[in-house]
Write an enzyme that holds these catalytic residues in place. Structure first.
Site, PDB file in Angstrom:
ATOM      1  N   ASP A   7       0.866  -1.182   0.000  1.00 47.58           N
ATOM      2  CA  ASP A   7       0.000   0.000   0.000  1.00 47.58           C
ATOM      3  C   ASP A   7       0.899   1.227   0.000  1.00 47.58           C
ATOM      4  OD1 ASP A   7      -1.796   2.048   0.491  1.00 47.58           O
ATOM      5  OD2 ASP A   7      -2.191   1.462   2.574  1.00 47.58           O
ATOM      6  N   GLY A 100      -9.596   7.331  -6.292  1.00 51.76           N
ATOM      7  CA  GLY A 100      -8.313   6.776  -5.879  1.00 51.76           C
ATOM      8  C   GLY A 100      -8.422   5.316  -5.491  1.00 51.76           C
ATOM      9  N   ASP A 102      -6.923   3.683  -3.321  1.00 51.86           N
ATOM     10  CA  ASP A 102      -6.969   3.459  -1.878  1.00 51.86           C
ATOM     11  C   ASP A 102      -8.397   3.564  -1.353  1.00 51.86           C
ATOM     12  OD1 ASP A 102      -6.962   6.176  -2.537  1.00 51.86           O
ATOM     13  OD2 ASP A 102      -5.844   6.777  -0.749  1.00 51.86           O
ATOM     14  N   ARG A 103      -9.158   4.511  -1.880  1.00 51.41           N
ATOM     15  CA  ARG A 103     -10.560   4.636  -1.485  1.00 51.41           C
ATOM     16  C   ARG A 103     -11.366   3.424  -1.953  1.00 51.41           C
ATOM     17  NH1 ARG A 103     -12.328  10.212  -3.920  1.00 51.41           N
ATOM     18  NH2 ARG A 103     -14.282   9.784  -2.800  1.00 51.41           N
ATOM     19  N   THR A 175      -0.693  28.982  20.967  1.00 52.30           N
ATOM     20  CA  THR A 175      -0.733  28.815  19.516  1.00 52.30           C
ATOM     21  C   THR A 175      -0.732  27.350  19.093  1.00 52.30           C
ATOM     22  OG1 THR A 175       0.355  30.946  19.173  1.00 52.30           O
ATOM     23  CG2 THR A 175       0.474  29.358  17.357  1.00 52.30           C
TER      24      THR A 175
END
Length: 246
Positions: A7, A100, A102-103, A175
């Site tokens: 992957d 994609g 991966d999706r 911050t």
């Protein structure tokens, strides 16, 4: 058969052996740089591999470096592609190539897990959100910058803003915490709004599935989520099972 799964994302490279039962074995995370990847693969892989199954959304330089390293030790390399239909899973995109891989693989794995209707969220370089119904029909999704990418872009434009650090709080008093809270909060808001929209669309609440390297930070604020670190590799194993039998 000596087969491995790979992957290759925009921020991480993970690999795992493909077991005799057709499932992904224990995942290994490797360096994600062109100059390091060949040596890293050589240290964890067998000298020879029968088949290397790879899913890649990485840039061409890194992708070529990984493919070159695998070519040196693999008899065959199979590159996964998004398909309009795979078993019961049907992709919503008119042109599946635009989704994609991966999706696509994450949707395959989610449906195979029997989760029913699910909102699948990948947190890597991008934050991806995809809705799949109980029958395996992909209903579409969303893409946004991940919290990590938001921080990197802010730091690049305003170097005095740190690219990492801080904790999520409702109202920060420094911050670092303000950045973490703002960027994580933007991602959480998108996921929560998507859950609301999914509930309206389906008439019921979907399962929430998180995966990807940045999922940990968001999971802490989403107590009903199921986190599956190896979701893409699980989907790749399913794809490999069909591709290997073809």
């Amino acid at each position: 058969m000596n087969a491995w799964l790979f992957d290759l994302g925009n921020t991480r490279l993970k690999c795992a052996p493909l077991g005799a039962d057709g499932r992904a074995g224990a995942a290994i995370a490797l360096p994600h740089r062109e100059e390091d990847v060949a040596e890293a693969l050589a240290q964890v892989l067998p000298e020879r591999i029968e088949v290397a199954y790879i899913a890649s959304v990485a840039g061409p330089g890194l992708r070529v470096a990984v493919l070159d390293a695998l070519t040196a030790r693999s008899r065959r390399i199979a590159v996964a592609r998004t398909q309009a239909r795979f078993g019961a899973v049907r992709i919503a995109y008119a042109d599946p190539r635009k989704l994609g891989v991966d999706r696509f693989l994450a949707l395959l794995a989610t449906h195979a897990r029997g989760a029913g209707a699910a909102l699948v969220c990948g947190v890597g370089t991008a934050l991806t959100v995809d809705l799949i119904d109980h029958d395996g029909r992909h209903l579409g999704g969303r893409i946004a910058p991940s919290p990590a990418l938001m921080r990197e872009v802010l730091h690049a434009r305003a170097p005095q803003l740190p690219a990492s650090g801080g904790d999520y709080v409702d109202f920060a008093v420094d911050t670092e915490d303000a950045l973490a809270s703002g960027c994580d909060g933007a991602a959480l808001a998108l996921i929560e709004r998507s859950l609301d929209a999914a509930r309206e669309r389906l008439g019921q609440a979907p399962q929430l599935i998180l995966h990807g390297g940045g999922a940990d930070a968001l999971a802490a604020q989403l107590p009903n989520a199921t986190q599956v670190a190896t979701l893409v590799l699980e989907g790749l194993a399913l794809w490999a099972g069909v591709e290997g039998a073809a």
